[in-house]
Structure formats: C-alpha cells, structure tokens
Design an enzyme around this catalytic site. Structure first.
Site, PDB file in Angstrom:
ATOM      1  N   MET A  36      20.046   5.946   2.305  1.00 19.67           N
ATOM      2  CA  MET A  36      20.446   4.743   3.029  1.00 19.67           C
ATOM      3  C   MET A  36      19.244   4.023   3.633  1.00 19.67           C
ATOM      4  SD  MET A  36      22.947   4.736   6.374  1.00 19.67           S
ATOM      5  CE  MET A  36      21.859   5.809   7.311  1.00 19.67           C
ATOM      6  N   SER A 110      19.505  12.345   0.856  1.00 22.12           N
ATOM      7  CA  SER A 110      20.583  11.908   1.735  1.00 22.12           C
ATOM      8  C   SER A 110      21.768  11.433   0.885  1.00 22.12           C
ATOM      9  CB  SER A 110      20.080  10.834   2.698  1.00 22.12           C
ATOM     10  OG  SER A 110      20.968  10.677   3.784  1.00 22.12           O
ATOM     11  N   ASP A 228      18.867  18.571  12.023  1.00 21.45           N
ATOM     12  CA  ASP A 228      19.306  17.230  11.626  1.00 21.45           C
ATOM     13  C   ASP A 228      20.016  16.510  12.765  1.00 21.45           C
ATOM     14  OD1 ASP A 228      20.390  14.961  10.201  1.00 21.45           O
ATOM     15  OD2 ASP A 228      20.164  16.144   8.366  1.00 21.45           O
ATOM     16  N   HIS A 284      16.295  15.099   9.727  1.00 21.49           N
ATOM     17  CA  HIS A 284      16.766  14.607   8.440  1.00 21.49           C
ATOM     18  C   HIS A 284      15.622  14.065   7.572  1.00 21.49           C
ATOM     19  CE1 HIS A 284      19.992  13.452   5.779  1.00 21.49           C
ATOM     20  NE2 HIS A 284      19.556  12.205   5.717  1.00 21.49           N
TER      21      HIS A 284
END
Length: 301
Positions: A36, A110, A228, A284
C-alpha cells in the site's frame, strides 16, 4: 562422427560454465508486488529489493509489478483500484511475459502478499512455484493504525470511510483496503459483502480450483513482523485472526475453521511441509539485508 563429438563437447563445456557460474544459468524468475502506498520501482523499496536480488543471483529475471501507466498511477491504484481488476491485470501481464513461461517464484510485500496469493489461486499459467508473503494480511485486517510514507492524509480518509461503511458496494468496489477489511463483530456482513478476501478465503463456498491451484505451490512462506504496528492483528500475517465475535483474543491458523475444514488445502499443505512460518523482529516491513540474504534468498535459488 566428429561433428557429433564436437557438439557433445560444446554441450559439456556449456554445462561446466553454468556450474561455475552457480545458479545464474538456471535461475528461476522472480515476480514481486509492492504494498500500500508504494510503487514498483521506488529505489528505497521495490527498486532496492530488485537490485539486491539481481546482485546475489546473477542472471535472474526480476519483474516488479506496475499497475498503471506510470509510478503515480501505480501508487494511487494501491488505494483505489478494485483488487479483482488488479489481479486480472497482473495475470495478463504474467501470461504475456516470455521469461515466465517455465514458472516463477513470487514475493509480495504487505497487501501485495495476499494479492499474489490470489494470482496463485486464480491464474495457474504460468505456474507460480514458491510464494513468499512478507507481512501479507491473509485473514485481512480490523484496524488501520497508520500508513507508510507520505500517505497519512489518505489513511485518515480511509479510516473514516471504513468506519462508515466498509461493506457497502461502492466502498468495496473502489477502496482497496475495504476489500480485505475483516470485521470479527460482523462476520456475516463480511462473508456476504467482501468482494475480494472472502472470495479467496473460500468464505462463501468451496472453489475446488482455488484449492487445487494453491496446493500446487512447492512452498508458501509467510513472514510475520514481531513488532508490527501497522497490521491489526499482526497474526493475520500467519493466517491467524481474532476469534469470531470479539476483537481482543486471537487464534492461530490451526484453530481457524479455514484450517480445520481445510477449505483452501492449507491443512494438507502443512502436513506436507509446504507451509513455512517465519518471524522477524521489527516493525512492518523493517528487516535487514543480512536477514533477507540468509532467510529469504534460499527460497529463490
């Protein structure tokens, strides 16, 4: 006779050269899909990954997927282009690429991890050999703590939109993150109205083709980031999720109905040693080159 011997000699020389060069002559192509707010060729992310893979595996063909005609469109599409349309576009790209006709490895970052899983399930030709999901949210998310890079203003808008109506048709068709929004308090709404994740996770029935295609993988590697702060819940990166009906207690993959009913073939793949669960310290998508070389690179060779 001499010409036959000469041909054999040349073949032997080429084989020896290939051995001396390591895996360069037979390197399996690699397809990568960004997450993203990113793009195919950002020199600090996907461009960097492409470069270090090429440096470590000479001669490898690496395709970093771009959805759109330029990098801006590619980034915007990671927020606003229907995921099913993105997967269809990628399947078309892969089918037309002559470098991939013998098969390829795939590595998604991701949301790119779950999108490549959809490619594996829906588009078996050319064949995906190994799938490496780096922080992919395979049971979706129920929270949107923060965004990468310069996209915080977009994230604020997305949070409000998801709160107002994640499962309305217009939001589902035009907001990527809504398509893997998994509300454990509204499981029926999720199963009925999620146009992407509920489909690839077999929530509305069993598509045997999906199951067969995923089980054809040699390895399905899932990387979870142990610190994360972006994925909620982080256990989704290992195919776990919240226990249905609440949003506090999580359960691992083996306790989910997806596994116990073996709707995707994950139980059978697990018993065959095809599922690999890796944990890495860090937030992340934060990992070191050394970790990547020692842990991930072996799956690409």
């Amino acid at each position: 006779m001499c010409s036959v011997k000469m041909a054999a000699f040349r073949a032997a020389v080429m084989l020896l050269l290939g051995l001396r060069l390591g895996f360069a002559a037979t390197a399996v192509p690699l397809v990568i899909w960004h997450g993203m707010g990113d793009s195919c060729c950002n020199p600090q992310s996907m461009g960097y990954i492409k470069k270090i893979v090429e440096n470590k595996i000479p001669g490898i063909y690496v395709l970093s997927l771009k959805i759109g005609s330029n990098l801006i469109q590619d980034m915007e599409n990671s927020f606003f282009m229907n995921v099913n349309d993105q997967v269809t576009e990628v399947c078309s790209q892969l089918a037309k690429d002559p470098h991939l006709k013998g098969g390829y490895n795939a590595m998604g970052f991701s949301q790119g991890g779950q999108f490549l899983r959809a490619v594996a399930q829906r588009c078996p030709s050319p064949p995906m050999l190994n799938l490496i999901s780096v922080g992919g949210q395979h049971q979706g998310v129920y929270g949107f703590p923060r965004c990468p890079g310069e996209s915080s203003h977009i994230c604020d808008w997305i949070r409000k939109t998801l709160d107002l109506g994640a499962y309305t048709q217009s939001v589902q068709e035009h907001l990527v993150q809504a398509e893997y929004w998994h509300n454990p308090l509204k499981e029926e709404d999720y199963r009925k109205n999620s146009i992407f994740l509920a489909d690839i996770n077999q929530e509305r029935g069993i598509n045997e083709t999906y199951k067969k295609n995923l089980m054809a993988l040699k390895k399905f590697v899932m990387v979870k980031f142990l610190n994360d702060t972006m994925v909620d819940p982080p256990i989704s990166e290992w195919f776990g999720f919240y226990k249905s009906g609440q949003a506090k207690e999580t359960i691992p993959l083996k306790e989910t109905s997806l596994y116990t009913e073996d709707r995707l073939g994950l139980q059978e793949m697990d018993k065959a040693g095809k599922l690999v669960f890796l944990g890495v310290k860090g937030d992340h998508l934060h990992f070191s080159e050394e970790w990547f070389y020692t842990t991930i690179l072996p799956f690409l060779q």
